[in-house]
Design an enzyme around this catalytic site. Structure first.
Site: not given
Lengths: 451, 57
Positions: A81, A157, A181
């Site tokens: 990420k 996310s 997330s």
């Protein structure tokens, strides 16, 4: 996609490299090739690290050639990420305002541990700006699309991480989870993800969002692969696990607002496990709101100075949430923190009777991008802010949770497997058991999705 | 702090008045582009405060 190249998982890849059946350079080159070919359809990857990845892969091959063991993740390509420090790159946390930030001087601790075990970093992955969202709709890098249906969100996310793994671009990826997330995109993309016991995995070099709730964790297409990566991240060999004997479903709040497909899937899972008892937790709504307020307060406080001087450099959807959160009185924050003791006692009582609790990770399958709402108590609410209905009350307590994909027809959905703090290894064992019994299964991405 | 003492005084006022209250508290000037979103989020936060406090909704 699978018709053109063989997509190996984590353990298969490492075994193939160690045995000499395939080189790490070949594996990494294939991953970079898949990204070049298929990422434009889903927008999961923000940056590829070709030169570094091929150099690191060659080093793994040299170890094998010299008769040395490169480690348990020998030559396995992975992505992270966009909030993990990668040496030489700006850590953007998904924010355009940080795209030209000074480059990180070293890799995040988690990346270092994975590389020391032979894994090879090949890409950085899309996310909601500053991790404040559940859909991966990024104002600068765009929306990450669900590999199972590109008209739908991948979740967030950590949506880039989940989509990249689900689409077979990489065998595993790292994400972070503050309110759901990891669990939400894992569920919507049909793969496994783990949010570990709070603070049990290294957060050095991970861009912060809400320090009280932030954790990092992994995504993979099998529970065994997930366990292999988790073991490396923990920095020690997995201890022998204690099998869970007393699973239960969470009811009440966790059965409200569900899509009919999720209700049916939970019932099927219960039947598959011999008929599960249902546990009702009191006042889950208060726990969810407390998590929401803690997030707004801590997130707002972290960005307060920058929001005051340069608010228009933020994604508007993130900015306005952070500004309002920064104005929450400190007394409210402390009230939200104190409620953890009350709700924690409720949960502890449930986990004394039942060693693993099962709850939906999301209300149902991924929402359509053209209709970004979910029904909450009969009213349409923003998916970006509300997909965490079922995840926020759990991470509020810092418990370990695995998102496990359900063996359903059609679009993927997953469940949360929840245990007491410190029982991450037992939880991974339980996920493997569900997988072995066909009660959890990653969803293969249809080939036409990559046409 | 209860329903008679909400975290924002201007909850029932216009977006501009509510956003101005937020801005005053933070000591900043908000660009016009922020007003509607900040006001909506302030009202949402008050809703969550009410839930946390167990107030009927």
């Amino acid at each position: 996609m699978t018709g053109k190249t063989v997509i190996l998982g984590v353990l298969e890849s490492a075994a193939a490299v160690k045995s000499g059946r395939i080189s790490a350079v070949e594996l990494v080159s294939a991953a970079l090739g898949r990204i070049a070919e298929h990422n434009p359809a889903i927008n999961a990857v923000t940056r590829t690290l070709d030169e570094r990845a091929l150099r690191d892969a060659a080093a793994v091959d040299a170890e094998v050639a010299a008769g040395r063991d490169p480690g348990p993740l020998a030559g396995v390509p992975f992505g992270v990420k966009d909030l993990f420090d990668v040496e030489g790159l700006s850590t953007t946390a998904g924010a355009a305002r940080l795209k030209d930030a000074p480059p990180a001087s070293s890799d995040a601790e988690a990346i270092q541990r994975l590389q020391a075990s032979g894994a090879v970093l090949v890409a950085t992955l899309n996310m909601d700006e500053f991790a404040y969202g559940f859909v991966t709709d990024n104002a600068h890098w765009g929306i990450t699309l669900n590999p199972h249906d590109v008209d739908r969100f991948a979740g967030g996310s950590s949506g880039g991480s989940a989509a990249a793994v689900a689409a077979g671009l990489v065998p595993f990826a790292l994400g972070s989870d503050t309110n759901g997330s990891i669990r939400i995109p894992a569920s919507l993309c049909g793969i496994y993800g783990i949010k570990p016991t709070h603070a049990s995995l290294p957060m050095e070099g991970v861009y912060p969002f809400v320090h009280t709730l932030d954790d990092m964790g992994a995504f993979a297409r099998s529970a065994s692969d997930l366990a292999a990566v988790d073991e490396v991240l923990r920095g020690n060999a997995a201890s022998s696990s204690v099998p869970f004997q007393r699973p239960a479903l969470l009811g009440g709040w966790f059965h409200d607002n569900l899509a009919s497909q999720m209700t049916a899937a939970l019932e099927a899972l219960s039947i598959g496990l011999g008929g599960l008892p249902t546990v009702q937790l009191a006042e889950v709504d208060r726990a969810r709101s407390a998590a929401f307020l803690i997030t707004a307060f801590e997130g707002g406080a972290y960005h307060r100075d920058a929001l005051g001087t340069d608010p228009l450099s933020y994604d508007p959807m993130t900015r306005d949430r952070l500004i309002a959160g920064a104005a929450i009185p400190e007394a409210i924050y402390h009230e939200a923190m104190r409620y953890r003791d009350i709700f924690g006692a409720v949960m502890a009582a449930a986990l004394e009777t039942h060693d693993v609790l099962i709850a939906p990770a999301t209300f149902g399958p991924a929402p359509l991008i053209a209709d970004p709402f979910i029904a909450v108590d009969g009213k349409p609410q923003s998916a970006r802010a509300n997909l965490g209905l079922y995840t926020q009350p759990i991470s509020y307590l810092g418990l370990p949770v695995i998102a496990a994909p359900l063996p359903v027809e059609g679009l993927p959905m997953g469940v949360q497997l929840i245990a007491a703090k410190g029982r991450d290894t037992d939880l991974l064992h339980f996920a493997r058991t569900l997988e072995a019994r066909g009660l959890a299964a990653a969803h293969a991405v249809p080939q036409e999705a990559h046409a | 702090m209860d329903r008679e003492h909400p975290i924002f005084v201007e909850l029932r006022s216009t977006d501009a008045q509510l956003a101005a209250e937020v801005a005053d508290r933070l000591g900043v000037v908000l660009p016009p582009a922020c007003i509607a979103g900040v006001a909506a989020n302030a009202r949402l936060l008050q809703w969550h405060v009410d839930v946390l406090r167990g107030l009927p909704r």
